[in-house]
Enzyme design. Sequence first.
Site, PDB file in Angstrom:
ATOM      1  N   THR A  58       0.837  -1.161  -0.054  1.00  0.00           N
ATOM      2  CA  THR A  58      -0.023   0.413  -0.367  1.00  0.00           C
ATOM      3  C   THR A  58       0.900   1.481  -0.299  1.00  0.00           C
ATOM      4  O   THR A  58       0.338   2.159  -0.462  1.00  0.00           O
ATOM      5  CB  THR A  58      -0.818   0.060   1.637  1.00  0.00           C
ATOM      6  OG1 THR A  58      -2.107  -1.105   1.368  1.00  0.00           O
ATOM      7  CG2 THR A  58      -1.693   1.446   1.161  1.00  0.00           C
ATOM      8  N   TYR A  72      -8.469   0.214  -2.889  1.00  0.00           N
ATOM      9  CA  TYR A  72      -7.201   1.039  -3.690  1.00  0.00           C
ATOM     10  C   TYR A  72      -6.459  -0.113  -4.299  1.00  0.00           C
ATOM     11  O   TYR A  72      -6.379  -1.178  -3.899  1.00  0.00           O
ATOM     12  CB  TYR A  72      -6.128   2.064  -3.008  1.00  0.00           C
ATOM     13  CG  TYR A  72      -4.945   1.321  -2.008  1.00  0.00           C
ATOM     14  CD1 TYR A  72      -4.839   0.457  -2.098  1.00  0.00           C
ATOM     15  CD2 TYR A  72      -6.551   1.087  -0.420  1.00  0.00           C
ATOM     16  CE1 TYR A  72      -3.871  -0.124  -1.244  1.00  0.00           C
ATOM     17  CE2 TYR A  72      -5.512   0.814   0.500  1.00  0.00           C
ATOM     18  CZ  TYR A  72      -4.591   0.082   0.428  1.00  0.00           C
ATOM     19  OH  TYR A  72      -4.313  -0.503   1.511  1.00  0.00           O
ATOM     20  N   THR A 138       1.825  -4.281   4.156  1.00  0.00           N
ATOM     21  CA  THR A 138       1.554  -4.429   5.893  1.00  0.00           C
ATOM     22  C   THR A 138       1.858  -5.952   6.330  1.00  0.00           C
ATOM     23  O   THR A 138       1.126  -6.220   7.327  1.00  0.00           O
ATOM     24  CB  THR A 138       0.944  -2.991   6.612  1.00  0.00           C
ATOM     25  OG1 THR A 138      -0.596  -3.758   6.017  1.00  0.00           O
ATOM     26  CG2 THR A 138       1.376  -1.968   5.981  1.00  0.00           C
ATOM     27  N   ASP A 139       0.419  -6.529   4.879  1.00  0.00           N
ATOM     28  CA  ASP A 139      -0.452  -8.294   5.552  1.00  0.00           C
ATOM     29  C   ASP A 139       0.792  -9.026   6.227  1.00  0.00           C
ATOM     30  O   ASP A 139       0.390  -9.439   6.806  1.00  0.00           O
ATOM     31  CB  ASP A 139      -0.675  -8.765   4.078  1.00  0.00           C
ATOM     32  CG  ASP A 139      -2.118  -7.322   3.356  1.00  0.00           C
ATOM     33  OD1 ASP A 139      -2.303  -6.790   4.261  1.00  0.00           O
ATOM     34  OD2 ASP A 139      -2.875  -7.863   2.712  1.00  0.00           O
ATOM     35  N   LYS A 211      -0.004  -7.426  13.128  1.00  0.00           N
ATOM     36  CA  LYS A 211      -0.675  -6.804  12.269  1.00  0.00           C
ATOM     37  C   LYS A 211      -1.757  -7.155  13.114  1.00  0.00           C
ATOM     38  O   LYS A 211      -2.626  -8.401  13.186  1.00  0.00           O
ATOM     39  CB  LYS A 211      -1.003  -6.612  11.017  1.00  0.00           C
ATOM     40  CG  LYS A 211      -2.110  -5.794  10.373  1.00  0.00           C
ATOM     41  CD  LYS A 211      -2.247  -5.588   8.878  1.00  0.00           C
ATOM     42  CE  LYS A 211      -3.134  -5.203   7.754  1.00  0.00           C
ATOM     43  NZ  LYS A 211      -2.770  -4.395   6.346  1.00  0.00           N
ATOM     44  N   GLU A 331      -1.707 -28.794  27.969  1.00  0.00           N
ATOM     45  CA  GLU A 331      -3.985 -29.167  26.944  1.00  0.00           C
ATOM     46  C   GLU A 331      -3.422 -30.818  25.891  1.00  0.00           C
ATOM     47  O   GLU A 331      -4.370 -31.379  25.879  1.00  0.00           O
ATOM     48  CB  GLU A 331      -3.927 -28.253  25.802  1.00  0.00           C
ATOM     49  CG  GLU A 331      -4.399 -26.954  26.512  1.00  0.00           C
ATOM     50  CD  GLU A 331      -5.899 -27.384  26.725  1.00  0.00           C
ATOM     51  OE1 GLU A 331      -6.539 -27.899  26.720  1.00  0.00           O
ATOM     52  OE2 GLU A 331      -6.685 -26.065  26.663  1.00  0.00           O
TER      53      GLU A 331
END
Length: 374
Positions: A58, A72, A138-139, A211, A331
């Site tokens: 971006t 965009y 950024t992903d 993120k 667990e």
Amino acid sequence: MNRFARVTTLAAALLSASLISGTASAQLATAAQPSAAPATAPAQARKANIVIIGTGGTIAGAGASAINTAAYQSAVVPVDKIIASVPEVSKVANVKGEQIFQIGSESFNNERLLKLGKRVSELLKQPDVDGIVITHGTDTIEETAYFLNLTLKSDKPVVVVGSMRPGTALGADGALNLYDAVLVASNPASKGKGTLVVLNDEIHTGRDVTKSNTFKAETFRSQFGPLGYVVEGRSLFYRLPARPHTLQTEWDIDKIDKLPEVAVVYAYGNVNPASIDAAVKNGAKAIIYAATGNGSVGDYMVEPLKAARAKGVQIVRASRTGSGVVVRNAEQPDDKYDWIVTDDQLPQKARILMALALTQTSDPKALQQVFWKY
Ligand code: ASP
């Protein structure tokens, strides 16, 4: 003028000079306290040489109108044009752009990651390069930054930067983020801190950053907080990364030509056991099971995971919660099943770490130690 007033005036003069030159402003940040910083400024007047590697995202995006903050096209503006649009950057450092990819970061794969890492390593070896800034979507910034943090063999600053809004949008954040990234990369105080991620006025370690929001500018967080801030042309550190990175790790990007296949399988109510078989059939050497809660595994998923382990596939219990550690033998009986747990590494970070670890060992005990170490 009394002595205090003279010192204050000198500090103010140095500070304003630094804001103009940019270089000194980076030096100012070497001191822990801004008020003590001007004393270090005159000794280091040389502007840092920073290479800005463009990969897309971006920060290289453009929208149809100024109100397109989230819709965009990403990865369209060349890195040289991005640099030219922020003239303040050249006042901070001697910058040179280099376009390696023009992609959304969701398109990063192992081959592209290795190509980027090797190029960064090559540049860092050049005596005339003081630091690297990587413009990135950024992903998956957190995966790339963690990978570089673990594999680069240099203490020179490497800063990965992105933006949440394209440059064409109202409230675009890329220009300031880039300026801040160059400031951080130029700051000698950034040396030896591993690969850093700079966005939204904050400096994060590539190990911890993730993120956390799909569209807000305030999306990056680290479980234990950022390392520092960037404000008014100064980068300020308040914490140090605690885990080994760069020069302290066992992986060297120059020596890695292929990463083994590691799959992440996401758990949910009614998760299909066939997803484990599919990962095995696709050649996964390890499965990061992004389990619920503290790495809990549904009763009908235990056998498929044990069957995969019996075929030699490493099983790593991680958590889809986004924070916390997965406790070994809590667990599930990991000792009995020969499984591994993540420490606090998120599933996508665990994939990176596991892929690197598998280049050196397939002993589950040694792999477990890697998770606890890094
Ligand atoms: N999809 C974009 C990318 O990661 C989003 C961004 O850069 O913010 O490349």
